[in-house]
Design a protein around this motif. Structure first.
Motif, short mmCIF file in Angstrom:
data_model
loop_
_atom_site.label_atom_id
_atom_site.label_comp_id
_atom_site.label_asym_id
_atom_site.label_seq_id
_atom_site.Cartn_x
_atom_site.Cartn_y
_atom_site.Cartn_z
N TRP A 28 6.75 2.55 11.18
CA TRP A 28 5.90 1.47 10.67
C TRP A 28 4.47 1.64 11.20
CZ3 TRP A 28 3.21 -2.71 12.79
CH2 TRP A 28 2.87 -3.73 11.88
N ARG A 35 3.60 0.24 5.77
CA ARG A 35 3.24 -1.11 6.19
C ARG A 35 2.79 -1.94 4.99
NH1 ARG A 35 0.52 1.66 10.35
NH2 ARG A 35 -1.54 1.09 9.52
N ARG A 53 9.93 -9.47 10.37
CA ARG A 53 9.54 -8.34 11.22
C ARG A 53 10.75 -7.59 11.77
NH1 ARG A 53 5.81 -9.24 15.42
NH2 ARG A 53 6.86 -7.62 16.61
#
Length: 275
Positions: A28, A35, A53
């Motif tokens: 990420w 992203r 997340r």
């Protein structure tokens, strides 16, 4: 590559998940494209990054746990909602198991094969053959197990799945996987047009098989997985276009049960590739 997979398969599941979570966050951090797509896809479903997340780490866990699932000793499995599965198998009209890119979808097929194949025959799962010869060898070796058969994403593979369903057996596939051009339709997914496979709906409509939803919840601290099953909220529509929209809606419902384990970085809204 096969040797590496066999070596890593001996690691404890908790360790694999810890390493996988770190790799997920590293990916990420290093990829602006990842992203951006992650945030866009989650945003279309109404989630901000803080709410999902955890999915960054779960994407890495999915990769790291694969050698253990393919070549290692059995992992703990819990079951929820098997009443619907038992009833569908007993009817012997065939079952179409549907799961999104969520949690551990590898464990769902393995669990079903282990639990039901002796009485009801093997489950056939749809897969896209790997382009790299080394990885293709790993996948083919790993999925040679009792009670589990594979069908490639070709006309021959579709015929194999239809034959299994007409024999009263089960098949499994990921209906949120983007199919090649000409093998799907544009349908709403979290309010955004997404090219969607028609195969899942066609299999159920053409054979009279029972569609069932399933996903493999990844439990914390390497405790294993919980396989969750449920029927569709409403019977599948007879019209193909409506049925495809309906399946997309059902996938949305599953994802909302645990958005922290969905692969938000998957290119769900990409243009289909040409055959």
């Amino acid at each position: 590559m096969l040797t590496l997979f066999r070596l890593v398969s001996a690691w404890p599941l908790a360790l694999l998940h810890a390493v996988g979570a770190a790799l997920g966050w590293l990916s990420w951090l290093l990829s602006p494209t990842y992203r951006r797509r992650f945030a866009q896809n989650a945003g279309l479903a109404g989630y901000d990054f803080g709410q999902v997340r955890a999915a960054v780490g779960h994407a890495g866990r999915m990769v790291a746990e694969t050698p253990r699932l393919w070549f290692g000793p059995p992992v703990p499995m819990q079951w929820a909602g098997t009443e619907a599965v038992d009833a569908a198998y007993a009817a012997r009209r065939g079952i179409v198991f549907l799961t999104p890119h969520m949690g551990c979808f590898e464990i769902t097929a393995q669990g079903l094969a282990e639990r039901y194949h002796a009485e009801y025959g093997p489950i056939t799962v749809l897969y896209r053959p790997a382009r790299q010869p080394a990885l293709s060898e790993v996948i083919e070796t790993a999925r040679r197990r009792e009670g589990l058969e594979t069908a490639p994403t070709t006309l021959a593979g579709v015929r194999q799945m239809i034959k299994a369903l007409r024999a009263g057996r089960a098949v499994g596939l990921l209906p949120d996987q983007v199919p090649p051009d000409g093998m799907g339709q544009w349908a709403s997914f979290f309010g955004q047009p997404a090219y969607t496979m028609t195969l899942a709906a066609k299999l159920a409509l053409q054979t009279g098989a029972t569609p069932l939803l399933v996903w493999g919840e990844r439990l914390p601290r390497g405790q294993g997985f919980r396989l969750r099953f449920q029927p569709l909220a409403e019977p599948l529509a007879d019209d193909l276009e409506t049925a495809v929209e309906q399946i997309n809606h059902e996938m949305e419902g599953l994802i909302r049960q645990c958005p922290q384990q969905y692969l938000w970085g998957y290119g769900r809204y990409k243009q289909p590739r040409k055959l």
